[in-house]
Motif scaffolding. Structure first.
Motif, short mmCIF file in Angstrom:
data_model
loop_
_atom_site.label_atom_id
_atom_site.label_comp_id
_atom_site.label_asym_id
_atom_site.label_seq_id
_atom_site.Cartn_x
_atom_site.Cartn_y
_atom_site.Cartn_z
N GLN A 1 0.83 -1.21 0.00
CA GLN A 1 0.00 0.00 0.00
C GLN A 1 0.86 1.26 0.00
OE1 GLN A 1 -3.69 0.22 2.34
NE2 GLN A 1 -3.36 -1.92 2.89
N LEU A 2 1.94 1.25 0.76
CA LEU A 2 2.85 2.40 0.76
C LEU A 2 3.38 2.67 -0.64
CD1 LEU A 2 4.88 1.65 4.02
CD2 LEU A 2 3.35 3.60 3.65
N ALA A 3 3.75 1.61 -1.35
CA ALA A 3 4.29 1.75 -2.71
C ALA A 3 3.23 2.27 -3.67
CB ALA A 3 4.83 0.40 -3.19
N ILE A 4 2.01 1.74 -3.55
CA ILE A 4 0.96 2.13 -4.49
C ILE A 4 0.49 3.56 -4.24
CG2 ILE A 4 -1.39 1.64 -5.26
CD1 ILE A 4 -0.84 -1.31 -4.85
N TYR A 5 0.35 3.96 -2.98
CA TYR A 5 -0.04 5.35 -2.69
C TYR A 5 1.01 6.32 -3.24
CZ TYR A 5 -4.25 4.79 0.15
OH TYR A 5 -5.53 4.55 0.57
N THR A 6 2.27 5.99 -3.07
CA THR A 6 3.34 6.84 -3.59
C THR A 6 3.25 6.94 -5.11
OG1 THR A 6 4.79 6.23 -1.75
CG2 THR A 6 5.83 7.17 -3.70
N ALA A 7 3.06 5.79 -5.75
CA ALA A 7 2.95 5.78 -7.21
C ALA A 7 1.71 6.55 -7.68
CB ALA A 7 2.89 4.34 -7.72
N TRP A 8 0.63 6.43 -6.93
CA TRP A 8 -0.63 7.09 -7.29
C TRP A 8 -0.45 8.61 -7.35
CZ3 TRP A 8 -5.24 4.96 -8.71
CH2 TRP A 8 -6.35 5.82 -8.77
N PHE A 9 0.14 9.16 -6.31
CA PHE A 9 0.25 10.62 -6.22
C PHE A 9 1.42 11.19 -7.00
CE2 PHE A 9 -2.52 9.82 -2.58
CZ PHE A 9 -3.46 10.85 -2.75
N THR A 10 2.31 10.34 -7.45
CA THR A 10 3.42 10.82 -8.28
C THR A 10 3.18 10.53 -9.76
OG1 THR A 10 4.64 8.77 -7.81
CG2 THR A 10 5.12 10.69 -6.44
N GLY A 11 1.98 10.09 -10.10
CA GLY A 11 1.59 9.95 -11.50
C GLY A 11 2.16 8.76 -12.23
N ARG A 12 2.49 7.69 -11.52
CA ARG A 12 3.00 6.49 -12.19
C ARG A 12 1.85 5.72 -12.83
NH1 ARG A 12 8.07 5.56 -9.89
NH2 ARG A 12 8.89 7.61 -9.34
N GLY A 13 1.90 5.54 -14.12
CA GLY A 13 0.78 4.96 -14.86
C GLY A 13 0.47 3.51 -14.52
N TRP A 14 1.38 2.79 -13.89
CA TRP A 14 1.13 1.37 -13.64
C TRP A 14 0.05 1.13 -12.60
CZ3 TRP A 14 2.08 -0.46 -8.68
CH2 TRP A 14 2.94 0.28 -7.88
N VAL A 15 -0.40 2.17 -11.90
CA VAL A 15 -1.44 1.99 -10.89
C VAL A 15 -2.85 2.16 -11.44
CG1 VAL A 15 0.06 2.71 -8.99
CG2 VAL A 15 -1.34 4.42 -10.15
N ILE A 16 -2.98 2.50 -12.71
CA ILE A 16 -4.30 2.77 -13.28
C ILE A 16 -5.23 1.59 -13.08
CG2 ILE A 16 -5.57 3.28 -15.39
CD1 ILE A 16 -3.16 4.80 -16.37
#
Length: 371
Positions: A356-371
């Motif tokens: 969850q820590l990794a995904i929240y970070t990716a979410w707010f930094t615009g990493r497309g792999w979380v779409i």
């Protein structure tokens, strides 16, 4: 009312309140974990509604598009996003006078809490040996729990899926049909409930016909089955009147370069690709163990639903497969079965928090792999 009946009602009431209390406790734990992540990372709730949430926001704001207008090729429209979730968010927006984004965030969290409650009820009728705390935790603290908070339809889908299979297992066929009808308008995969329903209905009819002492009543079974496609049918009718294309929800997928193919070939392509492709491929392959386990446990209807909810999205590509997998009721039931082993449960929870820590970070930094 006799004493035994009164005691039974008291026990049922106590069990109901205990279930709600456990669900609320784990939901609050999920929200507290998210709040800590937001506080120490500097992320803001106002920036949370992005990716697909933005598409739902467009529906809440102005309804469905008349023609494609988005993406660089101007070939994307919001027809791919089914109406139940944004309609509920529109209700929240109207009643509580919040922004469109917050209406979606509130709606997804509301369904998140309901999904925990009904998943616990589902686990009790399919796998009574699963402790309620374990059942609640695999939903509230699953590795991809973020999608229950960010204005996506995952929590809505899990709630109606759990409610559908709970009522189906209880042989409340008309109510299962009503819930299934709503589910079919939550997401296209919800329509696979009809195939699971038909299996149970046919099995029920055969059993009643073989046992002469049972009353043979096909009417509730038939009515329940007829209700399930109703949500999709109404959406198709709306799209036909609105755009001239009843299958616009499917045809517009080309804007995201999604087209049906061999799902096993998709896994093969992922395994021969980069590290993330391998990760998605291995997760998708592992998800196919779930239907096999459910067949072994003789829960055929769950196995049918799970294999279709995995293979059909997989046939269009590996992208987004983690949330398609980890917000499936049959998958979470299988995870909960594994977590009845205390060591596995602890490892699951630790791994989930890290993920969850990794995904929240990716979410707010615009990493497309979380779409």
């Amino acid at each position: 009312m006799n004493v035994l009946s009164l005691k039974k009602r008291i026990l049922l009431a106590d069990e109901k309140y205990a279930l709600i209390a456990i669900a609320a406790g784990f939901f609050i734990l999920n929200q507290a974990l998210e709040l800590l992540i937001m506080k120490f990372s500097g992320f803001r709730y106002t920036d949370m509604c992005t990716w697909d949430c933005g598409w739902y926001r467009g529906i809440v704001e102005g309804g469905y598009d008349l023609e494609p207008h988005a993406h660089e090729r101007m070939d994307a429209a919001n027809w791919a996003f089914f109406p139940v979730f944004p309609l509920f968010a529109r209700f929240v927006y109207t009643v509580f006078d919040v922004s469109h984004s917050y209406a979606l965030l509130i709606s997804s969290r509301f369904f998140f809490l309901l999904s925990i409650i009904y998943f616990m009820k589902l686990s009790k009728v399919y796998f009574p040996a699963i402790p309620l705390t374990v059942a609640a935790s695999v939903v509230a603290l699953n590795p991809f729990a973020i999608y229950g908070n960010v204005g996506y339809t995952e929590s809505c889908f899990l709630f109606f899926t759990s409610a559908f299979f709970y009522n189906l297992k209880q042989e409340r066929f008309v109510l299962a049909g009503v819930v299934g009808g709503i589910l079919s308008a939550v997401r296209l995969a919800g329509n696979f409930a009809l195939i699971a329903y038909l299996y149970v209905a046919i099995r029920k009819l055969i059993e009643d016909w073989r046992h002469a002492e049972r009353r043979f009543r096909p009417e509730p079974l038939v009515l329940g089955g007829m209700l399930i496609p109703l949500g999709l049918s109404l959406y198709m009718f709306f799209l036909y009147r609105h755009t001239g294309d009843a299958f616009a929800f499917s045809h517009i997928q080309r804007a995201w370069d999604r087209s049906p193919g061999n799902p096993f070939a998709r896994i093969g392509d992922g395994l021969s690709g980069d590290a993330y492709g391998k990760y998605l491929a291995l997760m998708s392959a592992a998800a196919l163990i779930v239907p096999a386990f459910l067949l072994y446990k003789r829960h055929v209807e769950l196995a049918i639903f799970s294999v279709l909810c995995t293979l059909i999205p997989l046939s269009t590509g590996l992208w987004s497969m983690p949330r398609y997998i980890f917000w499936q009721a049959p998958v979470l039931l299988t995870v909960a079965c594994a977590c009845t082993n205390r060591k596995i449960w602890i490892l699951f929870l630790i791994g989930s928090v890290i993920m969850q820590l990794a995904i929240y970070t990716a979410w707010f930094t615009g990493r497309g792999w979380v779409i």
